[in-house]
Scaffold this active site. Sequence first.
Site, PDB file in Angstrom:
ATOM      1  N   ASP B  94      46.516  35.229  26.756  1.00  0.00           N
ATOM      2  CA  ASP B  94      47.600  36.039  26.186  1.00  0.00           C
ATOM      3  C   ASP B  94      48.673  35.093  25.651  1.00  0.00           C
ATOM      4  O   ASP B  94      48.539  33.880  25.734  1.00  0.00           O
ATOM      5  CB  ASP B  94      48.143  37.009  27.243  1.00  0.00           C
ATOM      6  N   ASP B 268      40.637  44.195  29.378  1.00  0.00           N
ATOM      7  CA  ASP B 268      40.942  43.330  30.518  1.00  0.00           C
ATOM      8  C   ASP B 268      41.838  44.097  31.463  1.00  0.00           C
ATOM      9  O   ASP B 268      42.559  45.005  31.045  1.00  0.00           O
ATOM     10  CB  ASP B 268      41.706  42.070  30.081  1.00  0.00           C
ATOM     11  N   CYS B 306      23.687  48.746  43.567  1.00  0.00           N
ATOM     12  CA  CYS B 306      24.351  47.560  43.014  1.00  0.00           C
ATOM     13  C   CYS B 306      23.628  46.319  43.520  1.00  0.00           C
ATOM     14  O   CYS B 306      23.345  46.189  44.702  1.00  0.00           O
ATOM     15  CB  CYS B 306      25.814  47.530  43.443  1.00  0.00           C
ATOM     16  N   CYS B 308      24.733  43.244  43.512  1.00  0.00           N
ATOM     17  CA  CYS B 308      25.619  42.090  43.737  1.00  0.00           C
ATOM     18  C   CYS B 308      25.397  41.500  45.125  1.00  0.00           C
ATOM     19  O   CYS B 308      24.859  42.156  46.019  1.00  0.00           O
ATOM     20  CB  CYS B 308      27.079  42.467  43.530  1.00  0.00           C
ATOM     21  N   CYS B 311      26.644  43.716  48.024  1.00  0.00           N
ATOM     22  CA  CYS B 311      25.852  44.898  48.366  1.00  0.00           C
ATOM     23  C   CYS B 311      24.483  44.522  48.924  1.00  0.00           C
ATOM     24  O   CYS B 311      23.892  45.281  49.684  1.00  0.00           O
ATOM     25  CB  CYS B 311      25.696  45.800  47.145  1.00  0.00           C
ATOM     26  N   HIS B 336      31.946  42.288  44.106  1.00  0.00           N
ATOM     27  CA  HIS B 336      31.396  43.616  43.848  1.00  0.00           C
ATOM     28  C   HIS B 336      32.157  44.315  42.717  1.00  0.00           C
ATOM     29  O   HIS B 336      31.543  44.922  41.829  1.00  0.00           O
ATOM     30  CB  HIS B 336      31.424  44.498  45.093  1.00  0.00           C
TER      31      HIS B 336
HETATM   32 ZN    ZN Z   1      27.962  45.453  44.788  1.00  0.00          ZN
END
Ligand code: ZN
Lengths: 419, 408
Positions: B94, B268, B306, B308, B311, B336
């Site tokens: 920015d 964002d 999920c 990730c 998870c 996550h």
């Molecule tokens: Zn996750």
Amino acid sequence: MKFVIKSISKNSGRLGQLRIGKESNELQTPLLMQTTKGGSIPYLSGDVFDSVCKGQQQQQLLQLTLSTMDQMAESLVQWNRSLSEYVGLPGHATVLLLRDPCETTPAGGNDRDVVPLFTRRGKESLTATRYLELVSSFAPDVYQGLCDADTNPDSTKKRVQKSVDRTERFMEQCYERRVENSTLLAPIVGGYNTFARTQSIKHARQQPAGSYGGYILEGFHSNGLAATELKATQLLPIVEHCVQQLEEEQPRLMPGAYTPLLMLELIRQGIDIFDTSYAYCAAVNYKALSFSYKLDEIRPDDEHTPLLDMTAEEYKEQFKPLLSGCTCLACEKHTRAYHHHLYKTHELLGPILLMIHNLHHLMGFFDVIRASIGTDQLPALLEHLRMQNTSTEINYRIEPNNKIVTKAAMGKGFIAPAV
Amino acid sequence: IPPLTYKVVAECSVSKARAGLMMLRHSEVRTPVFMPVGTQGTLKGVLPDQLIELDCQILLGNTYHLGLRPGIETLQRAGGLHNFMGWPRAILTDSGGFQMVSLLQLAEIDERGVNFRSPFDNSECMLTPEHSMQIQNAIGADIMMQLDDVVKTTTTGPRVEEAMERTIRWVDRCLKAHARDDDQSLFPIVQGGLEIPLRERCVSALMERQVRGFAVGGLSGGESKHDFWRMVHVCTDHLPRDKPRYLMGVGFAADLVVCVALGVDMFDCVFPTRTARFGCALVDSGQLNLKHQKYKHDMEPIDAACGCGTCRRYSRSYLHHIATNESVSCSLLSVHNVAYQLRLMGSMREAIQHDKFPQFVRDFMERHYGSEPIPNWIREALKAVKIELALDSTKGEGAGESSKQLVN
Ligand SMILES: [Zn+2]
Ligand SMILES: [Zn+2]
């Protein structure tokens, strides 16, 4: 738990194999347990920890502490898989201890029938019954016997004697009501008093065979940085006194942030298992472990220091890794300047990266220790650690970081004078 | 090769949604894209390698913070922010102006730039458009933002028009001062408050400049959702089709879905990582506050679907116990939450490519609001791009007309 001594030599430590649980791999001793907080390796997710362990023995021994996990007991009763799976580190073996070796344990709170458990939410008083109930809920592979270990070099004779007497009473109950499918460690307490230590050991040794599967030597310090400040001349004689009387075939644990030099001395005396709290204590105070543990290693002149203090201004623009040649993720991808920046901005990634490096370093150190015992080079390694190729003995103590980042220490590039 | 090329790879046949491919010096970026915010050269508690594993292609850095620490001299000597933080992929910065106005109490804007008191010695200082370019050139982000004249989104009257006009004047000063046009692309910022004619004028003025993409600013700061979507809608109506459009500071899941339908490509927001620090995990139905007692014995992962690292390994029960207590929980929930945001964008992109975006939107809103009524503004916004949501008579209407959002 099964422990087999592979080799033993006077004044050069012993090599052993530890097998915990039925399917587990063999863990080589001298062994570094992985200190945890709330069940996690401090600052590291399971994935990140796995990447730190790459190239290491597959299985690790997790040192879980009741003082950081007691609130999970109820949930663990409902959990029907292993404790290590619950904390997101499946496949690793678990040892449940009372106290967190990373933080100073407050004094006091011991009584005839209770041991204090200092948790984030305050103090809980544990009776032997309550303690054994908690251990059953956790169902660790190994757990320690309940003890009063509230002694340190300054403890009075009376306090030391109390710790031994009370521990005996707690242990009567622990021996009587063994937790199923978990191995008990017999606590050895007694501060720095040879008489008291002998009494404590005798009590353990008079138990019938198979009552416990190892020893845990406590009561030398109050955890946290206190362990890093112990003097070898103080600690070694009393440990030697204990080791002589312990049953040879049982593994010996000594939790606490002992310095690398002290750990080596203790290994030479026959202690088998330590933990990574020294790596944590360094990381949380923004220090990177940098001592050399390779006999033939030649370091640049500015690297003969046991710890790098990432708070130092001199690192602000050093665009090189913490340690040249270190293969940890923090060193391969990041510079000292970035570590320094993370300290200044108090970003969480700072201690994460330091923990990665420090664990990697300490684990590498233990690999070398095991190899040195095998080749009978432990005394040379000890000497190397003591002097680090300099002429004065190295101090491995960890200075606490109490610095406050001042505005003046920030970059000024942003500021343009008013037009 | 220019430092930024963008092409639309698929368009929704109903709404204004599009999927694109943006090629930058450090990474290709598949749009629509969510950019996690790494304010001070790090995303809270997440390693660059973990972000790459989540397939994050672009991060946002804050010029104001980076200018203070480590400072531009250090960044210059490090060879830019990519090197300094060990992030090989794309970065967007920015201008520093917005953060100054929101963080420093004494910041004031006049034609020269943003006046403020130095946080070091209280002396009077100024951030000019030229100076913002100089810092951003030192940071070396793939995409940088012009310094704009920031007014509160709820401001009305002549000040809004003044800010819009000044923003246009400043983009010319920025373009002139930009010293690395071969490596970095400067985006102008559409201003104009909540007034459609001002937004239109601003867009057409900015389109006369030689730029490779556009940002839409001055939204997501507490205005009503009714105004919010209309401003986005009018901007995307007039912005050129062949250049990327970045809506600043937007990151709530429902807003992302609506704004993608309105034709925005880049977003964002600090929300996913900020909420992680408070023990909250993002899911399609909103967020789980893991500190809540009901998760104490919940042995399921946050989201079984999920993939990730969090998870795959951890139950809600374990996370309940460590959330806000152990600092590792912040890393676990950030991983996550970032994974959630990136996956949401990925599914939208896929839906657009298969021309199934309207159905995706309907399914998403159904999952997201569950038994709660879908807010009217969402119905209206989607209707404006020809996506009709089924009216559910069992649900009430009209909730959530104005919800204040977190801004960077
Ligand atoms: Zn996750
Ligand atoms: Zn390293």
